[in-house]
Design a protein around this motif. Sequence first.
Motif, PDB file in Angstrom:
ATOM      1  N   CYS A 404       0.819  -1.214   0.000  1.00 18.11           N
ATOM      2  CA  CYS A 404       0.000   0.000   0.000  1.00 18.11           C
ATOM      3  C   CYS A 404       0.852   1.263   0.000  1.00 18.11           C
ATOM      4  O   CYS A 404       0.389   2.326  -0.439  1.00 18.11           O
ATOM      5  CB  CYS A 404      -0.941  -0.004   1.202  1.00 18.11           C
ATOM      6  SG  CYS A 404      -2.245  -1.249   1.096  1.00 18.11           S
ATOM      7  N   PHE A 406       3.466   1.314  -1.755  1.00 19.57           N
ATOM      8  CA  PHE A 406       4.086   1.155  -3.068  1.00 19.57           C
ATOM      9  C   PHE A 406       5.585   0.874  -2.974  1.00 19.57           C
ATOM     10  O   PHE A 406       6.340   1.197  -3.885  1.00 19.57           O
ATOM     11  CB  PHE A 406       3.810   2.376  -3.950  1.00 19.57           C
ATOM     12  CG  PHE A 406       2.333   2.625  -4.134  1.00 19.57           C
ATOM     13  CD1 PHE A 406       1.596   1.864  -5.018  1.00 19.57           C
ATOM     14  CD2 PHE A 406       1.685   3.600  -3.399  1.00 19.57           C
ATOM     15  CE1 PHE A 406       0.238   2.072  -5.175  1.00 19.57           C
ATOM     16  CE2 PHE A 406       0.325   3.817  -3.549  1.00 19.57           C
ATOM     17  CZ  PHE A 406      -0.406   3.055  -4.446  1.00 19.57           C
ATOM     18  N   LYS A 407       5.981   0.241  -1.874  1.00 18.63           N
ATOM     19  CA  LYS A 407       7.338  -0.293  -1.756  1.00 18.63           C
ATOM     20  C   LYS A 407       7.274  -1.748  -2.199  1.00 18.63           C
ATOM     21  O   LYS A 407       7.395  -2.688  -1.400  1.00 18.63           O
ATOM     22  CB  LYS A 407       7.839  -0.156  -0.325  1.00 18.63           C
ATOM     23  CG  LYS A 407       7.911   1.294   0.153  1.00 18.63           C
ATOM     24  CD  LYS A 407       8.391   1.384   1.596  1.00 18.63           C
ATOM     25  CE  LYS A 407       8.470   2.838   2.057  1.00 18.63           C
ATOM     26  NZ  LYS A 407       8.938   2.957   3.469  1.00 18.63           N
ATOM     27  N   CYS A 408       7.087  -1.911  -3.476  1.00 18.42           N
ATOM     28  CA  CYS A 408       6.681  -3.211  -4.012  1.00 18.42           C
ATOM     29  C   CYS A 408       7.798  -4.248  -3.938  1.00 18.42           C
ATOM     30  O   CYS A 408       7.533  -5.429  -3.690  1.00 18.42           O
ATOM     31  CB  CYS A 408       6.195  -3.043  -5.446  1.00 18.42           C
ATOM     32  SG  CYS A 408       4.776  -1.931  -5.575  1.00 18.42           S
ATOM     33  N   GLU A 438       2.515  -2.711 -10.273  1.00 15.47           N
ATOM     34  CA  GLU A 438       2.997  -1.378  -9.909  1.00 15.47           C
ATOM     35  C   GLU A 438       4.446  -1.173 -10.327  1.00 15.47           C
ATOM     36  O   GLU A 438       4.874  -0.035 -10.556  1.00 15.47           O
ATOM     37  CB  GLU A 438       2.843  -1.155  -8.401  1.00 15.47           C
ATOM     38  CG  GLU A 438       1.405  -1.186  -7.890  1.00 15.47           C
ATOM     39  CD  GLU A 438       0.557  -0.066  -8.468  1.00 15.47           C
ATOM     40  OE1 GLU A 438       1.135   0.913  -9.008  1.00 15.47           O
ATOM     41  OE2 GLU A 438      -0.677  -0.158  -8.396  1.00 15.47           O
ATOM     42  N   ARG A 560      -6.078   8.261  -1.676  1.00 12.69           N
ATOM     43  CA  ARG A 560      -4.731   7.830  -2.059  1.00 12.69           C
ATOM     44  C   ARG A 560      -4.726   7.029  -3.365  1.00 12.69           C
ATOM     45  O   ARG A 560      -3.729   6.375  -3.683  1.00 12.69           O
ATOM     46  CB  ARG A 560      -4.114   6.983  -0.944  1.00 12.69           C
ATOM     47  CG  ARG A 560      -3.921   7.736   0.353  1.00 12.69           C
ATOM     48  CD  ARG A 560      -3.156   6.921   1.379  1.00 12.69           C
ATOM     49  NE  ARG A 560      -1.756   6.781   1.031  1.00 12.69           N
ATOM     50  CZ  ARG A 560      -1.191   5.651   0.622  1.00 12.69           C
ATOM     51  NH1 ARG A 560      -1.919   4.562   0.471  1.00 12.69           N
ATOM     52  NH2 ARG A 560       0.095   5.600   0.346  1.00 12.69           N
ATOM     53  N   TYR A 562      -3.789   7.003  -6.536  1.00 13.08           N
ATOM     54  CA  TYR A 562      -2.911   7.884  -7.321  1.00 13.08           C
ATOM     55  C   TYR A 562      -3.275   7.890  -8.798  1.00 13.08           C
ATOM     56  O   TYR A 562      -2.970   8.848  -9.523  1.00 13.08           O
ATOM     57  CB  TYR A 562      -1.444   7.473  -7.131  1.00 13.08           C
ATOM     58  CG  TYR A 562      -1.016   6.267  -7.917  1.00 13.08           C
ATOM     59  CD1 TYR A 562      -0.502   6.394  -9.201  1.00 13.08           C
ATOM     60  CD2 TYR A 562      -1.123   4.984  -7.380  1.00 13.08           C
ATOM     61  CE1 TYR A 562      -0.096   5.290  -9.926  1.00 13.08           C
ATOM     62  CE2 TYR A 562      -0.737   3.886  -8.093  1.00 13.08           C
ATOM     63  CZ  TYR A 562      -0.224   4.038  -9.366  1.00 13.08           C
ATOM     64  OH  TYR A 562       0.157   2.936 -10.082  1.00 13.08           O
ATOM     65  N   ASN A 592       2.835   7.658  -4.596  1.00 16.90           N
ATOM     66  CA  ASN A 592       3.621   6.560  -5.158  1.00 16.90           C
ATOM     67  C   ASN A 592       4.965   7.108  -5.632  1.00 16.90           C
ATOM     68  O   ASN A 592       5.166   7.373  -6.821  1.00 16.90           O
ATOM     69  CB  ASN A 592       2.869   5.911  -6.320  1.00 16.90           C
ATOM     70  CG  ASN A 592       3.561   4.662  -6.839  1.00 16.90           C
ATOM     71  OD1 ASN A 592       4.615   4.256  -6.356  1.00 16.90           O
ATOM     72  ND2 ASN A 592       2.973   4.037  -7.850  1.00 16.90           N
ATOM     73  N   ARG A 594       7.773   5.864  -6.181  1.00 14.53           N
ATOM     74  CA  ARG A 594       8.692   4.975  -6.890  1.00 14.53           C
ATOM     75  C   ARG A 594       8.235   4.671  -8.309  1.00 14.53           C
ATOM     76  O   ARG A 594       8.807   3.791  -8.952  1.00 14.53           O
ATOM     77  CB  ARG A 594       8.860   3.667  -6.104  1.00 14.53           C
ATOM     78  CG  ARG A 594       9.378   3.896  -4.692  1.00 14.53           C
ATOM     79  CD  ARG A 594       9.832   2.633  -4.047  1.00 14.53           C
ATOM     80  NE  ARG A 594      10.347   2.873  -2.705  1.00 14.53           N
ATOM     81  CZ  ARG A 594      11.009   1.985  -1.976  1.00 14.53           C
ATOM     82  NH1 ARG A 594      11.229   0.780  -2.469  1.00 14.53           N
ATOM     83  NH2 ARG A 594      11.434   2.281  -0.781  1.00 14.53           N
ATOM     84  N   SER A 595       7.217   5.352  -8.771  1.00 14.58           N
ATOM     85  CA  SER A 595       6.706   5.106 -10.111  1.00 14.58           C
ATOM     86  C   SER A 595       7.480   5.945 -11.125  1.00 14.58           C
ATOM     87  O   SER A 595       7.455   7.182 -11.081  1.00 14.58           O
ATOM     88  CB  SER A 595       5.215   5.438 -10.181  1.00 14.58           C
ATOM     89  OG  SER A 595       4.741   5.379 -11.500  1.00 14.58           O
TER      90      SER A 595
END
Length: 722
Positions: A404, A406-408, A438, A560, A562, A592, A594-595
């Motif tokens: 959640c 986004f630290k995938c 993601e 949230r 995004y 997010n 890191r996108s």
Amino acid sequence: METLMVDRVHSSLRLFMNRNAVFLCERLCAQFPAETNVQLLATCYLHNNQPYAAYHILKGKKLPESRYLFAISCFRMNLLREAEETLCPVNEPNVEVPSGATGHYLLGLIYRYTGRVAAAAEQFTQALTLDPLLWAAYEELCILGVAENANECFTEATALRLQQEQTSTSNLEKSNFVNENRVLSPNVSASLVDISPKHIKQLPANNAAEVPGYPHLRATALHVQNSVQSNVGQFDSPSPTVTQTSGIVPPPLFRNLHAYQNTTSGDAPAKPKVNAVNQPPRRKYLDEARLKKVTGRLFNPSGDSVPRRSARLSRDTPINSNSNISQFGGNGSDHSSGSRYEAVDEMWTDNIAATSSSLSIAEGRYFEQDKAERTLSQDSKMATGIRELLGLLRTLGEGYRLSCLFKCQEALEIYRKLPEPQFNTGWVLCQVGKAYFELVDYLEADHFFELAHRLSPCTLEGMDIYSTVLYHLNEEMRLSYLAQELISVDRLSPQAWCAVGNCFALRKDHETALKNFQRAVQLDSRVAYAHTLCGHEYSALEDYENSVKFYRCALQVDERHYNAWYGLGVVYLRQEKFEFAEHHFRRAFQINPRSSVLMCYLGMALHALKRDEDALEMMEKAIFSDKKNPLPKYQKALILVGLQKYQEALDELEQLREIAPHESSMYALMGKIYKQLNILDKAVFCFGVALDLKPPAADLAIIKSAMEKVHLPDELMEDDDL
């Protein structure tokens, strides 16, 4: 009648006979209109998907359970304000939220859907404090992005607390069971007190089971008699001490008085009948073993352990010093034999009663010890189970929390720590697929989503994301098959209609796709992704007003989300509202961070605002974040061209060609750069390759125009050319 009807209603609900439960409960409330019965009827209505009926019968009720059920009805009917007022009355600020943890969880959902994120987080935290195993509350905290580390939530202290609560609940249930038994048999205690072991000798042996309060007396007495009879060979020699102090010869060991009288009348003694049919085998052997110990003490020749009953009788009987054993021998014609036999019979009856009493005490001590051992074993198993469950929740919770946020990549590492049976479940595989989605690794995402769907074909959660993965992979046939499968499973699920919409969107049929996405919104207005997909289709149709409307609806459901912030940024970028675009892209990037896609679009907005240095920095971050993403490299080359750094731009495009060799826009930009560098043959070659790759219709005319004017001076070329 009332108890029977309530029981049948609960039975119908357990067996999912909801209509039957509603019918019976309506009859119940008509005959017995108590509020507890009304609550049961409302529960039946809710199970039968009739929240409006539950709302009608519960309106105005004040009991906590009624308030909770009424709030559930309001929530299902989307009457959020009324549900909030029921859970937290404005005029009664000190009233507790009904139904404990679940009440706080429901209130948190209401706050979340009305845009009060901080208040929602507080309610979810309170719910999790009251019930650490309420996973749904932790899940909502993760969605809000405010969940604490799972290792701090599901701690050892939580395990101890759960163990104490479970133990107290178990003790309470046992206490209630004992109290119910006391209510059902109020005379048991009195009978246990009133009847002493001496009363047993006044009853025939076969009637021992009829003594009130002694349900197992008959079996115990039979064990005593059988054990005594089996030990005749060991103890048929009288003790010298007793024969010297008593003037009475110990008689042979007979089963009872009737057997003794039969022998005196000349008949053979009856064989003892062992009546142990109803006795459990384990209990039987325990009783025999303990009886041997007791009888061993009673008939011990040394007389050290237990004083003999004959010694007590000898003290009560006058001793004749001139008497000896021989005077009782011979033909047995003593005139005092009748009284002697009565005394002997009384002695043996007392012996049997004392043996039974000693056995009962020994049994009681044994079973108390056995009960304590079983309780200790159960507590140990419970503690182990609670720790194992919390360990599992720690792993799942931490993985979901990182997803959640986004630290995938970190989330994937956590999920890999799960045991194989837990990892190979639909929920976990879908979470892994979402993480790869993601990370823009659509092939891996497809692999895990396919595994999840194959393992659990009726699971619908996450299938909307799976359909988007297939959309990006241009898997039209598989996407169509998936949509048909989901519709066959549940045609009233929003995920199924999202898959159908993506199927039409892949065919560029945006109007039909939009209708399917709107159908998903109608089925469940709280699915933010369905609103976002509607916004994407309106944007593709260049209906930006409706597009903005649906993006904002998605943000009302989930602040949230995004994707909605990104969609708004794209709309404003196309409308050349660059400041608005930069604001919305930055909001999406904060959610997010890191996108690489979000970094790239934020860099594009900064470049449009003439902030080229910031734009280049953002493009560098995007390239570092995902080296396989061609978009930031292309945008970086565009910025470098604007800064007239042609050689650096060519270097970026050469690297891009290794990643995406079939991008027509890349070759068109290379042709423009070669034109600026006055390398016309390479410029013509690049423009030709771009045309061969069949660019979109909008780019086709521009590339042709640039190729025709390649030999013209730059000042004669229009600004729109590339």
